[in-house]
Design an enzyme around this catalytic site. Structure first.
Site, short mmCIF file in Angstrom:
data_model
loop_
_atom_site.label_atom_id
_atom_site.label_comp_id
_atom_site.label_asym_id
_atom_site.label_seq_id
_atom_site.Cartn_x
_atom_site.Cartn_y
_atom_site.Cartn_z
N ASP A 151 -1.83 -1.10 12.72
CA ASP A 151 -2.26 0.05 11.92
C ASP A 151 -3.52 0.68 12.51
OD1 ASP A 151 -4.53 -1.46 9.82
OD2 ASP A 151 -3.01 -2.66 10.81
N GLU A 182 -9.66 -12.76 1.72
CA GLU A 182 -10.52 -11.76 1.07
C GLU A 182 -10.64 -11.98 -0.44
OE1 GLU A 182 -10.02 -8.08 4.23
OE2 GLU A 182 -8.78 -8.05 2.42
N ARG A 233 0.84 -1.20 0.00
CA ARG A 233 0.00 0.00 0.00
C ARG A 233 0.87 1.25 0.00
NH1 ARG A 233 -2.63 -4.53 2.18
NH2 ARG A 233 -4.73 -4.63 1.31
N GLU A 267 -2.14 1.21 4.47
CA GLU A 267 -3.02 2.13 3.74
C GLU A 267 -2.87 3.57 4.23
OE1 GLU A 267 -5.39 -1.81 3.55
OE2 GLU A 267 -3.96 -0.83 4.88
#
EC number: 3.2.1.52
Length: 764
Positions: free
Chosen positions: A443, A348, A171, A482
């Site tokens: 995170d 995912e 990311r 991210e």
């Protein structure tokens, strides 16, 4: 004999009394994290000077002797000479030490002895000594005439074999120099597994020579929505500035990215090996492959490469070319990384394209695959056989167990909202590594409870018996990037939380949190020297929405003596030049105050925005026949904001005396509203603390008290309200977007310690 016996009793009694009276002093004298398995204090100290001699008495620990000597050189300015006969620092082989990473450390006023069976154990002892040496040895500090170590006897070994940290470089990208720094900090705290997430939808970061487009194209992107969010936050916090080292101009476009060459990664692996840290590469598939598919569209079932409802479209398990690609990629990966473990991801996966593909249907019929979950597992199981043929073990995220998985695969559990996943894996015979989002996703924005939650995390699920619990080999924290666009931000997010995890995984059943906090406090100076931009300790008792009747005083107890607390009242951000808070600030009118702590080297802690408003006590209501408990309404739907609940259709209604989600609730997304009264026992200013995942709001006496709305990870927010004794209207709205939930409400009055709201207070 009798006199000697009495004398011995006196000495033992005195030692016990000394230990009881000086527990805090012992934390300062031996500030070791993680705390050793066994530590016996001793009187006196061992002094190291340029005349001290060092020797690898066994001839087995040359590397470890060199690393210890390098630490000493950083402090003294000169390395110690070797001297087998006159050495007072000696590394010795001890065959009686069973644990691979175990060691014995004996420090007396006359000598320092490291005993180990393996070089790994000897190195762990060196890192313990490092923490006992003054922080000034780190970096380019002032050279000292002598170094002093407290006398002690330590017998030490880890509780768990897997003590890991994960870093997502897809990311947002991080330089090789930062990865080395990351490894250095891991080594300092005896972490031993570095999980490197090298590929994802947002970027491919590893050179694959057979498929050069993976990096020439897949390693670069134009700014995306995550970059935009970081840019917005950068207006208030420079840690969110996207690292300009990774921004280039290409064909008139601004591109972000980067990748590691195979040689760079081989060098990194060799560097980590000197610190006995294993680097585990992750090439995520069959999902999260957008960066690869952009350059090699043959990997898909239909040529499409886009996001579905939740996740990107995966590669196609019905095409032999997919397996050829995967095997070629992993062959090159294995040539770089000698690790026994290779991570395939497997999480995912949007399977809707598979469901629509005629080729997939034919493939499933041919291989007698019953459903999409089983097809997913077919891909993973086939890749595991390939890994095994190369002498490697496959690791996958816990979704891979859904369609059936071989017991030889290693499962990494992350989905906290699927609590049976690690239990199912363990009962299937799989080895399990625990990485649940709460509290091990580093995170997630840390708050005042973040370190406490990590320290008290139990890797063993309650549903496992003693035999099944052996399947849990440890845990790791994950850093998804991210919203981590810079190295400073990465430091902030994982330190000092990693120290709590290190102690949890090394020290058997750590149970002295206060001792840990005292020891941690002494580590900040060392981290400063190492240029780790850690998160500063929280300022205590910060109330973001405060009320006062006539006046209030803002005073803050500094968690670190050398801190300076500064504030502004004009809406600007506190800077190192802003006004110091001093003894306190008297509040007599509504205003907003921004507060932050600063270290002597200029590091700034979190910025607290404190809103003060003047408020009269809300009058109590007279309600006839108020019944115990609150009226609650359950909504089975997804909500981004609690304000949207009113437009939804209720699923069920119930009465409850607790602010908690009922055990019967099993929908992935839902909302619950609580309505009634709170029976306030005394007139005063009340502070309410709402901790929730995802969002929630609290209104009392028709006044907004806590606004913790939106979809987010578990975080606590607070607010105050002035209330008269008696019944006050109460409303709490809670939304859960999926991914595990938290819902807790506490209170305090006039500054008392927070406590659970008593069930007897709730009426309806």
């Amino acid at each position: 004999m009798r006199l000697s016996h009495l004398k011995r009793l006196f000495v033992l009694s005195a030692a016990c009394l000394f230990g009881l009276q000086n527990a805090g002093a012992q934390d300062v004298r031996y500030p070791i994290i993680p705390y050793p398995t066994s530590l016996t204090p001793a009187a006196g100290s061992f002094k190291i000077t340029a005349a001290t001699r060092i020797a690898d008495a066994s001839g087995k620990f040359t590397n470890e002797a060199l690393q210890l000597n390098q630490l000493i050189k950083q402090g003294l300015g000169v390395a110690l000479k070797q001297g087998n006969t006159s050495a007072v620092i000696a590394l010795k082989y001890d065959a009686s030490i069973a644990a691979e990473e175990g060691y014995k450390l004996t420090i007396t006023p006359k000598q320092l002895i490291i005993a180990a069976k393996t070089p790994t154990g000897a190195y762990r002892a060196v890192e313990t000594i490092r923490q006992l040496l003054p922080a000034g040895i780190e970096g380019n500090g002032t050279r000292l005439k002598q170094l002093t170590l407290p006398a002690v006897t330590i017998n030490d070994q880890p509780a768990y074999a897997w003590r890991g940290m994960h870093l997502d470089v897809s990311r947002h990208f991080f330089s090789i120099s930062y990865l080395r720094k990351f490894i250095d900090v891991m080594a300092l705290y005896k972490m031993n597994k570095f999980h490197l997430h090298l590929t994802d939808d947002q970027g491919w970061r590893i050179e694959i020579k057979k498929y050069p487009k993976l990096t020439s194209e897949g390693a670069w992107r134009t700014f995306n929505n995550q970059d935009s969010a970081c840019m917005k936050k950068a207006k208030d916090n420079p840690d969110f500035i996207i690292d300009p080292k990774h921004i280039v101009k290409r064909n008139g476009k601004t591109m972000y990215g980067g990748f590691y060459t195979q040689q760079q990664l081989k060098d990194l692996v060799a560097y980590a090996a000197t610190k006995y840290i294993d680097i585990i590469p992750e090439i995520d598939m069959p999902g999260h492959m957008m960066a690869a598919i952009n350059s090699y569209p043959f990997l898909t079932c239909n040529g499409e490469n886009k996001f579905g409802e939740l996740f990107s479209k995966p590669i196609c398990p019905a095409n032999e070319s997919t397996y050829e690609f995967a095997e070629n990629v992993f062959t090159e990966v294995m040539d770089i990384f000698p690790s026994k473990y290779i991570h395939i991801g497997g999480d995912e996966v949007d399977r809707t394209d598979w469901e629509r593909s005629a080729a997939v249907k034919d493939f499933m019929k041919q291989h007698e695959i019953k459903d999409m979950a089983a097809l997913h597992s077919y891909f993973i199981n086939r890749m595991e056989k390939f890994f095994n043929s190369k002498g490697r073990k496959l690791i996958g995220w816990d979704e891979v167990i859904e369609g059936g998985i071989s017991p030889t695969a290693i499962i990494m559990y992350w989905r906290g909202w699927v609590p049976d996943a690690p239990v199912k894996a363990a009962k299937n015979g799989n080895t399990v590594i625990m990485t649940p989002g709460n509290p091990l996703y580093f995170d997630y924005q840390p708050d005042q409870y973040a370190i406490d939650k990590v320290y008290h995390f139990n890797p063993i699920p309650a549903k496992l018996n003693a035999q099944e619990a052996k399947a849990i080999i440890g845990a790791q924290a994950n850093i998804w990037s991210e919203m981590i666009p810079s190295e400073n931000r990465a430091d902030y997010m994982f330190m000092p939380r990693m120290t709590a995890l290190a102690e949890r995984l090394w020290t058997s059943n750590p149970d002295d949190y206060n001792s840990y906090l005292k020891r941690l406090n002494s580590h900040y100076k060392r981290l400063d020297k190492l240029k780790i931009r850690y998160r500063l300790p929280d300022l205590p008792n910060m109330v973001t929405e405060s009320v006062f009747i006539d006046r209030d005083t803002l005073s803050i107890k500094k968690p670190m003596a050398e801190m300076q607390i500064r504030y502004t009242t004009d809406g600007s951000l506190p800077m190192a030049t802003s006004k110091p808070l001093g003894q306190g600030l008297v509040i007599t009118k509504p205003q907003t105050i921004k507060v932050a702590a600063f270290t002597p080297i200029g590091s700034r802690g979190d910025i607290y925005t404190l809103n003060y408003k003047k408020q009269a006590y809300a009058p109590a209501l007279k309600v006839a026949n108020a019944a115990p408990g609150l009226a609650a309404v359950y909504y089975k739907a997804f909500f981004k904001q609690s304000s949207l609940i009113s437009k939804a259709k209720a699923d069920s209604i119930f009465t409850t005396s607790a602010i908690a989600v009922p055990a019967s609730v099993n929908a992935p997304s839902f909302a619950i509203t609580y309505r009634g009264y709170i029976d306030v026992p005394a007139t005063g200013i009340y502070t309410f603390y709402l901790n929730c995942d995802d969002g929630g709001i609290v209104k009392i006496a028709d006044r907004m008290v806590v606004d913790n709305d939106g979809n987010h990870a578990p975080i606590e927010k607070n607010g105050q309200v002035a209330l008269s004794k008696g019944l006050q209207p109460f409303a709490l709205d809670f939304i859960e977007g999926g991914g595990g939930y938290t819902l807790k409400l506490r209170y305090s009055i006039n500054g008392s310690e927070p406590a659970e709201v008593p069930a007897a207070w709730f009426k309806h």
